[in-house]
Design a protein around this motif. Structure first.
Motif, PDB file in Angstrom:
ATOM      1  N   SER A  42      53.406  39.586  56.069  1.00 52.22           N
ATOM      2  CA  SER A  42      53.762  40.729  55.236  1.00 52.22           C
ATOM      3  C   SER A  42      52.522  41.360  54.597  1.00 52.22           C
ATOM      4  O   SER A  42      52.467  42.573  54.407  1.00 52.22           O
ATOM      5  N   LYS A  45      50.726  43.566  57.196  1.00 49.50           N
ATOM      6  CA  LYS A  45      51.474  44.778  57.496  1.00 49.50           C
ATOM      7  C   LYS A  45      51.538  45.726  56.298  1.00 49.50           C
ATOM      8  O   LYS A  45      52.092  46.802  56.405  1.00 49.50           O
ATOM      9  N   SER A  46      50.983  45.354  55.169  1.00 54.27           N
ATOM     10  CA  SER A  46      51.109  46.155  53.954  1.00 54.27           C
ATOM     11  C   SER A  46      50.082  47.288  53.920  1.00 54.27           C
ATOM     12  O   SER A  46      49.118  47.316  54.673  1.00 54.27           O
ATOM     13  N   ASP A  47      50.314  48.225  53.007  1.00 54.10           N
ATOM     14  CA  ASP A  47      49.384  49.333  52.817  1.00 54.10           C
ATOM     15  C   ASP A  47      48.069  48.862  52.210  1.00 54.10           C
ATOM     16  O   ASP A  47      47.020  49.452  52.458  1.00 54.10           O
ATOM     17  N   LEU A  48      48.110  47.804  51.418  1.00 51.24           N
ATOM     18  CA  LEU A  48      46.893  47.278  50.812  1.00 51.24           C
ATOM     19  C   LEU A  48      45.934  46.777  51.884  1.00 51.24           C
ATOM     20  O   LEU A  48      44.742  47.079  51.850  1.00 51.24           O
ATOM     21  N   ARG A  50      45.887  47.704  54.983  1.00 50.47           N
ATOM     22  CA  ARG A  50      45.447  48.871  55.744  1.00 50.47           C
ATOM     23  C   ARG A  50      44.326  49.596  55.004  1.00 50.47           C
ATOM     24  O   ARG A  50      43.344  50.029  55.605  1.00 50.47           O
ATOM     25  N   ALA A  51      44.451  49.708  53.681  1.00 48.33           N
ATOM     26  CA  ALA A  51      43.409  50.375  52.884  1.00 48.33           C
ATOM     27  C   ALA A  51      42.117  49.572  52.890  1.00 48.33           C
ATOM     28  O   ALA A  51      41.028  50.142  52.973  1.00 48.33           O
ATOM     29  N   GLU A  54      40.498  50.118  56.229  1.00 46.78           N
ATOM     30  CA  GLU A  54      39.923  51.461  56.305  1.00 46.78           C
ATOM     31  C   GLU A  54      38.615  51.537  55.527  1.00 46.78           C
ATOM     32  O   GLU A  54      37.664  52.171  55.958  1.00 46.78           O
TER      33      GLU A  54
END
Length: 126
Positions: A42, A45-48, A50-51, A54
């Motif tokens: 989880s 797969k989270s936005d954290l 991904r950030a 990036e």
């Protein structure tokens, strides 16, 4: 004369060849791995996550570059290569969205004209 007490009976032979209490740590270990796997899945797969990825890809951390022959390493950041690509991509997306907004404005204008014509027809005495 010696007094004899009841004869001790041997413990019953177990049906299973091991002690079931030995399974408790194994079950706890397997359960811990399952919970850790779900939490890690989880998180990745989270936005954290991904950030964070990036940020690493964008070169926010200093890069070590070789200055050349006989020189040493320098801690200079990459000069805007990733930023220029990112800005160009964002500009393309903005132009695309502006086109979509213009198309939606035309459709709204058309729908308003149709509604106005329908109202004019339905008004008595017009």
């Amino acid at each position: 004369m010696i007094l004899q007490g009841p004869v001790a009976t041997p413990p019953p032979t177990p049906i299973i060849p091991f002690d079931p209490n030995q399974l408790i740590p194994l079950i706890g270990l397997i359960g811990g791995f399952v919970v850790a796997g779900v939490v890690l899945y989880s998180f990745f797969k989270s936005d954290l996550a991904r950030a964070m990825a990036e940020r690493l890809r964008a070169g926010m951390l200093p890069k070590r570059r070789w200055k050349g022959r006989g020189e040493e390493w320098s801690d200079t950041p990459v000069e805007g290569l990733a930023d220029a690509d990112h800005v160009a991509e964002l500009e393309g997306r903005v132009v695309e969205m502006q086109g979509q907004i213009a198309e939606m404005a035309e459709r709204l204008d058309f729908a308003e004209r149709l509604l106005a014509q329908k109202r004019e027809r339905s008004l008595p005495g017009a």
